[in-house]
Write a protein that holds these residues in place. Sequence first.
Motif, PDB file in Angstrom:
ATOM      1  N   ARG A 177       6.400 -15.689  31.686  1.00 46.75           N
ATOM      2  CA  ARG A 177       6.197 -16.190  30.320  1.00 46.75           C
ATOM      3  C   ARG A 177       6.767 -15.225  29.278  1.00 46.75           C
ATOM      4  NH1 ARG A 177       2.369 -20.139  29.545  1.00 46.75           N
ATOM      5  NH2 ARG A 177       3.423 -20.302  27.557  1.00 46.75           N
ATOM      6  N   VAL A 178       7.189 -14.056  29.734  1.00 48.39           N
ATOM      7  CA  VAL A 178       7.740 -13.075  28.797  1.00 48.39           C
ATOM      8  C   VAL A 178       9.269 -13.199  28.766  1.00 48.39           C
ATOM      9  CG1 VAL A 178       8.023 -10.611  28.326  1.00 48.39           C
ATOM     10  CG2 VAL A 178       5.814 -11.489  29.095  1.00 48.39           C
ATOM     11  N   THR A 179       9.788 -13.409  27.578  1.00 44.54           N
ATOM     12  CA  THR A 179      11.225 -13.542  27.384  1.00 44.54           C
ATOM     13  C   THR A 179      11.762 -12.223  26.842  1.00 44.54           C
ATOM     14  OG1 THR A 179      10.870 -15.831  26.812  1.00 44.54           O
ATOM     15  CG2 THR A 179      12.999 -14.910  26.206  1.00 44.54           C
ATOM     16  N   VAL A 180      12.864 -11.758  27.421  1.00 48.33           N
ATOM     17  CA  VAL A 180      13.461 -10.506  26.956  1.00 48.33           C
ATOM     18  C   VAL A 180      14.790 -10.803  26.271  1.00 48.33           C
ATOM     19  CG1 VAL A 180      14.447  -8.296  27.689  1.00 48.33           C
ATOM     20  CG2 VAL A 180      12.313  -9.097  28.702  1.00 48.33           C
ATOM     21  N   SER A 196      20.555  -9.671  33.947  1.00 51.19           N
ATOM     22  CA  SER A 196      20.015 -10.059  35.252  1.00 51.19           C
ATOM     23  C   SER A 196      18.538  -9.708  35.282  1.00 51.19           C
ATOM     24  CB  SER A 196      20.767  -9.342  36.363  1.00 51.19           C
ATOM     25  OG  SER A 196      20.698  -7.954  36.176  1.00 51.19           O
ATOM     26  N   ASP A 197      17.875 -10.029  36.405  1.00 53.46           N
ATOM     27  CA  ASP A 197      16.466  -9.685  36.568  1.00 53.46           C
ATOM     28  C   ASP A 197      15.645 -10.242  35.403  1.00 53.46           C
ATOM     29  OD1 ASP A 197      14.176  -8.458  37.524  1.00 53.46           O
ATOM     30  OD2 ASP A 197      14.646  -6.515  36.599  1.00 53.46           O
ATOM     31  N   GLN A 198      15.788 -11.549  35.161  1.00 48.63           N
ATOM     32  CA  GLN A 198      15.095 -12.230  34.052  1.00 48.63           C
ATOM     33  C   GLN A 198      15.374 -11.539  32.716  1.00 48.63           C
ATOM     34  OE1 GLN A 198      10.982 -12.232  35.504  1.00 48.63           O
ATOM     35  NE2 GLN A 198      11.203 -14.433  35.784  1.00 48.63           N
ATOM     36  N   ASN A 199      16.634 -11.176  32.520  1.00 52.34           N
ATOM     37  CA  ASN A 199      17.106 -10.541  31.271  1.00 52.34           C
ATOM     38  C   ASN A 199      16.594  -9.123  31.091  1.00 52.34           C
ATOM     39  OD1 ASN A 199      18.409 -12.866  30.678  1.00 52.34           O
ATOM     40  ND2 ASN A 199      17.499 -13.146  28.653  1.00 52.34           N
ATOM     41  N   ARG A 200      15.897  -8.603  32.094  1.00 54.65           N
ATOM     42  CA  ARG A 200      15.330  -7.262  31.915  1.00 54.65           C
ATOM     43  C   ARG A 200      16.359  -6.173  32.188  1.00 54.65           C
ATOM     44  NH1 ARG A 200      11.642 -10.840  32.242  1.00 54.65           N
ATOM     45  NH2 ARG A 200       9.424 -10.536  31.859  1.00 54.65           N
ATOM     46  N   THR A 201      17.495  -6.529  32.765  1.00 59.92           N
ATOM     47  CA  THR A 201      18.552  -5.559  33.045  1.00 59.92           C
ATOM     48  C   THR A 201      19.841  -6.008  32.360  1.00 59.92           C
ATOM     49  OG1 THR A 201      17.545  -5.046  35.167  1.00 59.92           O
ATOM     50  CG2 THR A 201      19.839  -4.389  34.885  1.00 59.92           C
ATOM     51  N   LEU A 202      20.459  -5.063  31.667  1.00 60.29           N
ATOM     52  CA  LEU A 202      21.725  -5.341  30.982  1.00 60.29           C
ATOM     53  C   LEU A 202      22.771  -4.376  31.533  1.00 60.29           C
ATOM     54  CD1 LEU A 202      22.298  -5.939  27.223  1.00 60.29           C
ATOM     55  CD2 LEU A 202      23.612  -4.197  28.367  1.00 60.29           C
ATOM     56  N   THR A 203      23.897  -4.932  31.972  1.00 59.12           N
ATOM     57  CA  THR A 203      24.954  -4.100  32.545  1.00 59.12           C
ATOM     58  C   THR A 203      26.231  -4.257  31.740  1.00 59.12           C
ATOM     59  OG1 THR A 203      23.972  -4.455  34.722  1.00 59.12           O
ATOM     60  CG2 THR A 203      26.194  -3.561  34.684  1.00 59.12           C
ATOM     61  N   LEU A 204      26.832  -3.125  31.409  1.00 58.30           N
ATOM     62  CA  LEU A 204      28.119  -3.135  30.701  1.00 58.30           C
ATOM     63  C   LEU A 204      29.156  -2.534  31.632  1.00 58.30           C
ATOM     64  CD1 LEU A 204      26.809  -1.844  27.287  1.00 58.30           C
ATOM     65  CD2 LEU A 204      27.869  -4.068  27.621  1.00 58.30           C
ATOM     66  N   SER A 224       2.877 -13.014  21.184  1.00 59.50           N
ATOM     67  CA  SER A 224       3.203 -11.693  20.650  1.00 59.50           C
ATOM     68  C   SER A 224       4.643 -11.331  20.949  1.00 59.50           C
ATOM     69  CB  SER A 224       2.269 -10.627  21.248  1.00 59.50           C
ATOM     70  OG  SER A 224       2.464 -10.540  22.637  1.00 59.50           O
ATOM     71  N   SER A 225       5.134 -10.315  20.257  1.00 58.69           N
ATOM     72  CA  SER A 225       6.452  -9.782  20.565  1.00 58.69           C
ATOM     73  C   SER A 225       6.444  -8.296  20.257  1.00 58.69           C
ATOM     74  CB  SER A 225       7.531 -10.498  19.771  1.00 58.69           C
ATOM     75  OG  SER A 225       7.455 -10.134  18.429  1.00 58.69           O
ATOM     76  N   ALA A 226       7.262  -7.559  20.999  1.00 62.89           N
ATOM     77  CA  ALA A 226       7.277  -6.110  20.829  1.00 62.89           C
ATOM     78  C   ALA A 226       8.685  -5.600  21.115  1.00 62.89           C
ATOM     79  CB  ALA A 226       6.277  -5.459  21.770  1.00 62.89           C
ATOM     80  N   THR A 227       9.087  -4.583  20.344  1.00 63.59           N
ATOM     81  CA  THR A 227      10.441  -4.042  20.444  1.00 63.59           C
ATOM     82  C   THR A 227      10.404  -2.666  21.095  1.00 63.59           C
ATOM     83  OG1 THR A 227      11.036  -5.270  18.475  1.00 63.59           O
ATOM     84  CG2 THR A 227      12.511  -3.483  19.078  1.00 63.59           C
ATOM     85  N   SER A 228      11.417  -2.388  21.888  1.00 68.94           N
ATOM     86  CA  SER A 228      11.478  -1.120  22.631  1.00 68.94           C
ATOM     87  C   SER A 228      11.944   0.026  21.747  1.00 68.94           C
ATOM     88  CB  SER A 228      12.462  -1.258  23.786  1.00 68.94           C
ATOM     89  OG  SER A 228      13.785  -1.262  23.274  1.00 68.94           O
ATOM     90  N   ASN A 229      11.883   1.211  22.309  1.00 63.65           N
ATOM     91  CA  ASN A 229      12.529   2.375  21.719  1.00 63.65           C
ATOM     92  C   ASN A 229      14.039   2.128  21.727  1.00 63.65           C
ATOM     93  OD1 ASN A 229      12.042   2.539  24.689  1.00 63.65           O
ATOM     94  ND2 ASN A 229      13.574   4.135  24.518  1.00 63.65           N
ATOM     95  N   PRO A 230      14.793   2.688  20.761  1.00 62.83           N
ATOM     96  CA  PRO A 230      16.251   2.520  20.803  1.00 62.83           C
ATOM     97  C   PRO A 230      16.868   3.451  21.843  1.00 62.83           C
ATOM     98  CG  PRO A 230      15.640   3.800  18.880  1.00 62.83           C
ATOM     99  CD  PRO A 230      14.351   3.438  19.584  1.00 62.83           C
ATOM    100  N   ARG A 231      18.010   3.090  22.343  1.00 62.50           N
ATOM    101  CA  ARG A 231      18.730   3.923  23.303  1.00 62.50           C
ATOM    102  C   ARG A 231      20.173   3.970  22.823  1.00 62.50           C
ATOM    103  NH1 ARG A 231      16.172   6.983  27.348  1.00 62.50           N
ATOM    104  NH2 ARG A 231      17.414   7.019  29.226  1.00 62.50           N
ATOM    105  N   THR A 232      20.656   5.181  22.516  1.00 63.62           N
ATOM    106  CA  THR A 232      22.023   5.314  22.004  1.00 63.62           C
ATOM    107  C   THR A 232      22.976   5.613  23.152  1.00 63.62           C
ATOM    108  OG1 THR A 232      21.159   6.113  19.918  1.00 63.62           O
ATOM    109  CG2 THR A 232      23.481   6.534  20.342  1.00 63.62           C
ATOM    110  N   ILE A 233      23.981   4.774  23.287  1.00 65.89           N
ATOM    111  CA  ILE A 233      24.984   4.960  24.331  1.00 65.89           C
ATOM    112  C   ILE A 233      26.294   5.370  23.661  1.00 65.89           C
ATOM    113  CG2 ILE A 233      26.127   3.942  26.332  1.00 65.89           C
ATOM    114  CD1 ILE A 233      23.100   3.929  26.623  1.00 65.89           C
ATOM    115  N   THR A 234      26.827   6.487  24.087  1.00 64.33           N
ATOM    116  CA  THR A 234      28.028   7.046  23.487  1.00 64.33           C
ATOM    117  C   THR A 234      29.161   7.005  24.499  1.00 64.33           C
ATOM    118  OG1 THR A 234      26.588   8.521  22.246  1.00 64.33           O
ATOM    119  CG2 THR A 234      28.907   9.131  22.316  1.00 64.33           C
ATOM    120  N   MET A 235      30.375   6.781  24.003  1.00 69.70           N
ATOM    121  CA  MET A 235      31.515   6.785  24.914  1.00 69.70           C
ATOM    122  C   MET A 235      32.165   8.169  24.937  1.00 69.70           C
ATOM    123  SD  MET A 235      34.869   4.379  25.191  1.00 69.70           S
ATOM    124  CE  MET A 235      36.007   5.517  24.441  1.00 69.70           C
ATOM    125  N   ALA A 236      32.377   8.676  26.127  1.00 65.34           N
ATOM    126  CA  ALA A 236      33.073   9.951  26.290  1.00 65.34           C
ATOM    127  C   ALA A 236      34.572   9.675  26.325  1.00 65.34           C
ATOM    128  CB  ALA A 236      32.634  10.620  27.580  1.00 65.34           C
TER     129      ALA A 236
END
Length: 374
Positions: A177-180, A196-204, A224-236
């Motif tokens: 019942r939880v949508t991501v 994938s994994d019911q939208n719980r995994t994001l692959t780039l 209810s709804s809740a937002t995660s901590n941010p995650r900064t991805i940097t390109m080397a």
Amino acid sequence: MERRDPPRWTSAWPAGLLAASILSSSFLLTQAQQPTTVYNISVFMDPPEALEGQKINLTLTHAPAEFFLCNWYRGTEVKENLIVTIYLPPLTGNTFGSAYTNREIPGFGCSLLITNLHPNDSGNYTVTKDGAGVHGRGLANIQVLEKLSNPDLWSSAFLVAENGTVTLSCNTSSSTRVTVTWSKDGRPVPAKARLSDQNRTLTLLKFAPEDAGNYTCMASNPVSSATSNPRTITMAYGPTAAKLNQSGTIVQPLGSTLVLLCTADSVPPAEFEWFFNTTAKNGTEDTLSVRLETWEDEGSYMCQARNSFTHHNASASLYVKLTGSGSGLPGLSAGTIAGIVIGSVSGAVLCVGVMYFLFTKASCWVKKTYNIQH
Ligand SMILES: *[C@@H]1O[C@H](CO)[C@@H](O)[C@H](O)[C@H]1NC(C)=O
Ligand SMILES: *[C@@H]1O[C@H](CO)[C@@H](O)[C@H](O)[C@H]1NC(C)=O
Ligand SMILES: *[C@@H]1O[C@H](CO)[C@@H](O)[C@H](O)[C@H]1NC(C)=O
Ligand SMILES: *[C@@H]1O[C@H](CO)[C@@H](O)[C@H](O)[C@H]1NC(C)=O
Ligand SMILES: *[C@@H]1O[C@H](CO)[C@@H](O)[C@H](O)[C@H]1NC(C)=O
């Protein structure tokens, strides 16, 4: 969860005993004489959505038969799942079973009120009704919608090489019942992102400059709804090129200090190495400072920038030509010596010339005199 030893028999236990004896006798009777008529009972849930911390009332449809009692089970119809047995008029009272949690309240007509719902209360509930030659059975599936807490966002890396792969995981309730949903810098994620994994995994895959940014995931259910901590991805990347703050061939006087600054566009920042001709110089800083002591210091100076993540290198060099400073004999150039010789000769010539024009007897050298008039 607090779990109190359920009171097995309420004040109505004599009624229960009576009911039990009636039942057992009628069961024996019916089993011996006629097949039991089985009714399907429908269970209504009020409210239709079970919410964490709230309550839900389970009520039954009327079945056209005489029942003595009904049983509520958490799960399947086995003894250890029994929540409560409710005796029906003219009997009264109820007895609690081992699955009773102190939050279930039996009500009129075999209804069951479950209070202070917990996500663990999710699952199937079975109700049975028994009478002489009749058996009723109903099922209810309760999915308690939880008050979602903020998901934890993880990533396989913070720094990703160009064309590399990174995986982000949104750790939240596994309930269907939880949508991501995901966002990057407050906007939709790149179209190439694979979920994938019911939208719980994001692959780039094939990470590109435009994929770098601040990712967040959001978990929501109907309540209810809740937002995660941010995650900064940097390109080397890089170094694309190395640059010195001087170039070509530069002329420096002998004895002076050569100071060079090397820069390179690189993430993470480049590490520097310096070379004179082909030998490595001491230091890994972006600045090289060398005192040009001897003629041997004339030559090529090179900076090499290196990215420890991408393992790419870039370099830049210049040629230092030395000129003499005129101080001290060691290292005097041929040009300097020639200059000194010319200077002394011209001094003597000047002296002779001045005497000639003055027609004096003065001498340029103390011990010698020249008589210009013969
Ligand atoms: C990444 O892939 C693209 C296309 O395949 C290629 O042009 C580029 O050179 C690659 N970059 C690196 C750093 O390998
Ligand atoms: C998700 O979070 C829960 C609770 O914080 C933790 O027990 C679990 O290990 C986490 N799962 C992953 C894959 O990080
Ligand atoms: C090059 O950079 C160094 C270090 O900052 C500085 O000392 C030097 O004067 C610079 N040279 C030129 C020609 O700007
Ligand atoms: C750099 O110079 C210092 C002092 O002159 C010396 O101790 C050190 O070993 C040198 N390092 C390298 C890499 O040459
Ligand atoms: C450095 O290289 C220059 C030019 O190739 C050469 O003239 C010079 O003798 C070399 N110096 C040393 C110390 O090898």
